[in-house]
Design a protein around this motif. Structure first.
Motif, PDB file in Angstrom:
ATOM      1  N   ILE A  13      61.342  45.738  61.933  1.00  0.00           N
ATOM      2  CA  ILE A  13      60.020  45.146  61.784  1.00  0.00           C
ATOM      3  C   ILE A  13      59.046  46.020  60.986  1.00  0.00           C
ATOM      4  N   TYR A  14      59.335  47.318  60.858  1.00  0.00           N
ATOM      5  CA  TYR A  14      58.461  48.210  60.079  1.00  0.00           C
ATOM      6  C   TYR A  14      59.035  48.486  58.688  1.00  0.00           C
ATOM      7  N   GLU A  15      59.909  47.641  58.199  1.00  0.00           N
ATOM      8  CA  GLU A  15      60.655  47.914  56.969  1.00  0.00           C
ATOM      9  C   GLU A  15      59.780  48.222  55.759  1.00  0.00           C
ATOM     10  N   HIS A  16      58.609  47.610  55.653  1.00  0.00           N
ATOM     11  CA  HIS A  16      57.764  47.807  54.469  1.00  0.00           C
ATOM     12  C   HIS A  16      56.809  48.986  54.607  1.00  0.00           C
ATOM     13  N   LEU A  17      56.743  49.587  55.779  1.00  0.00           N
ATOM     14  CA  LEU A  17      55.812  50.692  55.991  1.00  0.00           C
ATOM     15  C   LEU A  17      56.579  52.011  55.949  1.00  0.00           C
ATOM     16  N   VAL A  18      56.868  52.465  54.727  1.00  0.00           N
ATOM     17  CA  VAL A  18      57.586  53.713  54.494  1.00  0.00           C
ATOM     18  C   VAL A  18      56.848  54.525  53.440  1.00  0.00           C
ATOM     19  N   TYR A  19      56.998  55.851  53.507  1.00  0.00           N
ATOM     20  CA  TYR A  19      56.205  56.756  52.669  1.00  0.00           C
ATOM     21  C   TYR A  19      57.081  57.876  52.104  1.00  0.00           C
ATOM     22  N   ASP A  20      56.514  58.613  51.169  1.00  0.00           N
ATOM     23  CA  ASP A  20      57.162  59.798  50.591  1.00  0.00           C
ATOM     24  C   ASP A  20      58.533  59.492  50.004  1.00  0.00           C
ATOM     25  N   GLY A  21      58.695  58.300  49.458  1.00  0.00           N
ATOM     26  CA  GLY A  21      59.955  57.942  48.834  1.00  0.00           C
ATOM     27  C   GLY A  21      61.040  57.494  49.783  1.00  0.00           C
ATOM     28  N   ALA A  22      60.749  57.441  51.080  1.00  0.00           N
ATOM     29  CA  ALA A  22      61.741  56.974  52.048  1.00  0.00           C
ATOM     30  C   ALA A  22      61.984  55.479  51.866  1.00  0.00           C
ATOM     31  N   THR A  23      63.158  55.022  52.240  1.00  0.00           N
ATOM     32  CA  THR A  23      63.487  53.598  52.187  1.00  0.00           C
ATOM     33  C   THR A  23      64.065  53.173  53.531  1.00  0.00           C
ATOM     34  N   ALA A  24      63.758  51.942  53.909  1.00  0.00           N
ATOM     35  CA  ALA A  24      64.292  51.387  55.149  1.00  0.00           C
ATOM     36  C   ALA A  24      65.616  50.700  54.825  1.00  0.00           C
ATOM     37  N   GLU A  25      66.700  51.295  55.268  1.00  0.00           N
ATOM     38  CA  GLU A  25      68.031  50.782  54.959  1.00  0.00           C
ATOM     39  C   GLU A  25      68.506  49.850  56.071  1.00  0.00           C
ATOM     40  N   SER A  26      68.980  48.665  55.691  1.00  0.00           N
ATOM     41  CA  SER A  26      69.489  47.707  56.667  1.00  0.00           C
ATOM     42  C   SER A  26      70.970  47.980  56.904  1.00  0.00           C
ATOM     43  N   MET A  27      71.344  48.246  58.147  1.00  0.00           N
ATOM     44  CA  MET A  27      72.707  48.707  58.437  1.00  0.00           C
ATOM     45  C   MET A  27      73.795  47.740  57.977  1.00  0.00           C
ATOM     46  N   PRO A  28      73.674  46.415  58.178  1.00  0.00           N
ATOM     47  CA  PRO A  28      74.768  45.549  57.723  1.00  0.00           C
ATOM     48  C   PRO A  28      74.873  45.450  56.208  1.00  0.00           C
ATOM     49  N   ALA A  29      73.791  45.764  55.497  1.00  0.00           N
ATOM     50  CA  ALA A  29      73.862  45.802  54.037  1.00  0.00           C
ATOM     51  C   ALA A  29      74.552  47.070  53.570  1.00  0.00           C
ATOM     52  N   VAL A  30      74.323  48.177  54.285  1.00  0.00           N
ATOM     53  CA  VAL A  30      74.937  49.456  53.938  1.00  0.00           C
ATOM     54  C   VAL A  30      76.403  49.496  54.362  1.00  0.00           C
ATOM     55  N   VAL A  31      76.708  48.877  55.500  1.00  0.00           N
ATOM     56  CA  VAL A  31      78.080  48.852  56.038  1.00  0.00           C
ATOM     57  C   VAL A  31      78.477  47.387  56.211  1.00  0.00           C
ATOM     58  N   PRO A  32      78.940  46.731  55.151  1.00  0.00           N
ATOM     59  CA  PRO A  32      79.219  45.291  55.207  1.00  0.00           C
ATOM     60  C   PRO A  32      80.233  44.882  56.271  1.00  0.00           C
ATOM     61  N   GLU A  33      81.176  45.766  56.594  1.00  0.00           N
ATOM     62  CA  GLU A  33      82.173  45.405  57.599  1.00  0.00           C
ATOM     63  C   GLU A  33      81.581  45.250  58.992  1.00  0.00           C
ATOM     64  N   LEU A  34      80.324  45.669  59.148  1.00  0.00           N
ATOM     65  CA  LEU A  34      79.640  45.560  60.431  1.00  0.00           C
ATOM     66  C   LEU A  34      78.862  44.243  60.557  1.00  0.00           C
ATOM     67  N   ALA A  35      78.763  43.480  59.480  1.00  0.00           N
ATOM     68  CA  ALA A  35      77.880  42.314  59.451  1.00  0.00           C
ATOM     69  C   ALA A  35      78.162  41.307  60.550  1.00  0.00           C
ATOM     70  N   ASP A  36      79.438  41.121  60.897  1.00  0.00           N
ATOM     71  CA  ASP A  36      79.785  40.112  61.896  1.00  0.00           C
ATOM     72  C   ASP A  36      79.518  40.572  63.321  1.00  0.00           C
ATOM     73  N   ARG A  37      79.049  41.826  63.463  1.00  0.00           N
ATOM     74  CA  ARG A  37      78.718  42.353  64.792  1.00  0.00           C
ATOM     75  C   ARG A  37      77.318  42.951  64.798  1.00  0.00           C
ATOM     76  N   THR A  38      76.424  42.371  63.985  1.00  0.00           N
ATOM     77  CA  THR A  38      75.060  42.891  63.878  1.00  0.00           C
ATOM     78  C   THR A  38      74.045  41.774  64.043  1.00  0.00           C
ATOM     79  N   LEU A  39      72.976  42.068  64.775  1.00  0.00           N
ATOM     80  CA  LEU A  39      71.811  41.200  64.845  1.00  0.00           C
ATOM     81  C   LEU A  39      70.625  41.963  64.259  1.00  0.00           C
ATOM     82  N   ILE A  40      69.962  41.363  63.268  1.00  0.00           N
ATOM     83  CA  ILE A  40      68.769  41.947  62.663  1.00  0.00           C
ATOM     84  C   ILE A  40      67.550  41.301  63.319  1.00  0.00           C
ATOM     85  N   LEU A  41      66.648  42.132  63.830  1.00  0.00           N
ATOM     86  CA  LEU A  41      65.399  41.643  64.412  1.00  0.00           C
ATOM     87  C   LEU A  41      64.254  41.971  63.464  1.00  0.00           C
TER      88      LEU A  41
END
Length: 410
Positions: A217-245
Motif C-alpha cells: 500500500i505504500y508502493e509510491h512513497l519511496v525516497y533516495d532512489g529506493a524502489t518498491a519491488e513486488s515479490m511475484p513480479a521479481v519471482v514469477p514462480e511464486l505468483a500462484d502462491r501470492t496475494l497482493i494487498l
C-alpha cells in the motif's frame, strides 16, 4: 424453571473469547486521545495517525460527486467489485508493480484492513502459522489470530535497517508454516527491501511452498532512489502462491473512502469473493467510482505529496538523531520514522523513571503534549513510531518539545 434458566445463562460470557481477545488499534487509540485533548483546548501535536494530511485529489472528488447522481450506483452491485474498477486495478498493478493479472484476479474490499483479514480468512486453517516480520503493523497479528492462524514473530532491529534475512525466516519455519506476511515499504519502520533481498526471500518461499501475502500500500512513497519491488513480479514462480494487498488510502490520500483490494490466483479470489458476499457485499459504489478515477488517473498529485513527505522525512530524522539516547535510522519509504529510545528507559525525567515505552509515551503526552505510538504496539518495545504525515511546522514544534523533555533524562 425460568429463574433457574436465567441463573444458568448468567454465567456465560457476554462476548466471545475470540472477540474479547482482540487488542484495540494502538495507533487509532493514540490519535483519539490526542484529538480528545485538543478538544479540551490543549495544544497537543499528534504523530500517531497513519494518514496523509493532504486533501483527496479534486478529480477524484468530482468523480464521486457525479456518481452520486447516477442511479446505477444506488443499488447493489457485484460483491467482488465494479467490473471497470477491477479492470483498472489489474492495469494499475501491471503499470506500478510489473505484475500482469486479469480483472478476475481482483477483489475490491472495504479498505486495506478488510483486505488483510479476508486474505487470512481465505488462506488459513486453525493452527496454520504465519511468519510475521516485526516491527509490524498493529492489525496484522489480530487478523491472523481472528482467522484461526498463529502469528510467528521474526524480528529485525535498527542494526539491519529493520530488514529480516532468509536465515531468520528459515530458523522460524516449521511444518505448520503456511504464509509469510511481507510489507515493503514498511509500516511502522519505513524500511524498503532491495530487489536482491525481495528475490532471495521470494525464492526461499517458493522452495518451501509457502504462501506470500505482500502488502504494497505504500508502493509510491519511496525516497533516495529506493524502489518498491513486488515479490511475484521479481519471482514469477511464486505468483500462484501470492496475494497482493493494496488500496487507494495512502497513495491518493483517501483513507476515509475505504477502498482496498486483493490480487491473487483465480481460485483464491473466487473463494474470498464468496466470503465477502456474505460478510458485507459490495464496497460502496460511490467510493468505488472515486477509486476508479484515482487508479486510472495521473500520478502527478502523488509525486507532489511524495516531495512534501521527503522534506519532512529529512527534517524529522535529523531532529530525532540529535536527541541524546535516540537512534533513528533513515526510512526509505512510507511516512514513518521509527527511532530506538531504549537508552532512555529507566532514566529519571521530571521525577519519573519510565520502565518501558508505553510509560515514556504517556509521560511525553502529559508533559510535552505530544502524542507518539510506543513500540509495544508493533511488537518491539523500546521504540516509538512518529508519523510525519503532518504539517512541517507542527512536526518541528512537536519534535522540539520531545527533545526538550528527553534532554532532562538523568
Amino acid at each position: 424453571m425460568a429463574a433457574s434458566e436465567g441463573t444458568a445463562t448468567s454465567h456465560r460470557a457476554r462476548v466471545s473469547s475470540r472477540i474479547a481477545g482482540i487488542t484495540p488499534s494502538a495507533t487509532l487509540a493514540v490519535d483519539a486521545k490526542a484529538k480528545a485533548l485538543k478538544a479540551e483546548g490543549r495544544p497537543v501535536i499528534g504523530f500517531g495517525a497513519g494518514q496523509p494530511d493532504f486533501p483527496t485529489p479534486d478529480h477524484v472528488v468530482e468523480a464521486a460527486a457525479a456518481s452520486v447522481r447516477d442511479r446505477a450506483n444506488h443499488g447493489y452491485t457485484a460483491a467482488a467489485g465494479l467490473p471497470e474498477l477491477r479492470e483498472a486495478i489489474a492495469a494499475k498493478t501491471l503499470r506500478d508493480s510489473g505484475f500482469a493479472c486479469e480483472a478476475s484476479q481482483v477483489l475490491v474490499t472495504n479498505g486495506g484492513k478488510q483486505a488483510v483479514y479476508s486474505a487470512f480468512a481465505t488462506l488459513l486453517d486453525p493452527g496454520d502459522e504465519v511468519l510475521l516480520l516485526a516491527p509490524y503493523w498493529t492489525t496484522y497479528p489480530e487478523s491472523i489470530t481472528l482467522a484461526g492462524g498463529v502469528p510467528v514473530q521474526v524480528t529485525a532491529d535498527e542494526a539491519t535497517g529493520y530488514r529480516v534475512t532468509v536465515e531468520q525466516l528459515e530458523a522460524a519455519r516449521t511444518e505448520r508454516t503456511k504464509v509469510l506476511l511481507f510489507n515493503s515499504p514498511s509500516n511502522p519502520t519505513g524500511a524498503v527491501y532491495s530487489r536482491e533481498q525481495v528475490a532471495a526471500i521470494g525464492r526461499w518461499a517458493a522452495e518451501h511452498d509457502i504462501w506470500v501475502v505482500t502488502d504494497e500500500i505504500y508502493e509510491h512513497l519511496v525516497y533516495d532512489g529506493a524502489t518498491a519491488e513486488s515479490m511475484p513480479a521479481v519471482v514469477p514462480e511464486l505468483a500462484d502462491r501470492t496475494l497482493i494487498l493494496n488500496g487507494v488510502a495512502k497513495t491518493y490520500s483517501m483513507t476515509g473512502w475505504r477502498v482496498g483490494w486483493i490480487v491473487g490466483p483465480d481460485d483464491v479470489i473466487k473463494a474470498a469473493s464468496s466470503f465477502q458476499s456474505h460478510l458485507c457485499g459490495n464496497v460502496a459504489n460511490v467510493s468505488q467510482r472515486a477509486a476508479l478515477a484515482a487508479v486510472a488517473g495521473p500520478l502527478d498529485v502523488v509525486d507532489r505529496m511524495r516531495e512534501a513527505f521527503d522534506s519532512r522525512r529529512k527534517r524529522i530524522v535529523s531532529m530525532l538523531s540529535e536527541i541524546p539516547g535516540v537512534e533513528c535510522p533513515t526510512p526509505e519509504g512510507a511516512f514513518y520514522a521509527y527511532p530506538s529510545v531504549k537508552a532512555l528507559l529507566g532514566k529519571e525525567i521530571r521525577g519519573q523513571r519510565p520502565a518501558d515505552t508505553v510509560e515514556l509515551a504517556d509521560l511525553i503526552l502529559a508533559e510535552a503534549e505530544v502524542a507518539v505510538v510506543p513500540g509495544e504496539a508493533f511488537g518491539t518495545p523500546g521504540y516509538f513510531r512518529f508519523s510525519y504525515a503532518l504539517a512541517e511546522d507542527d512536526l518541528v514544534e512537536g519534535v522540539t518539545r520531545v527533545a526538550s523533555l528527553l534532554s532532562e533524562a538523568v
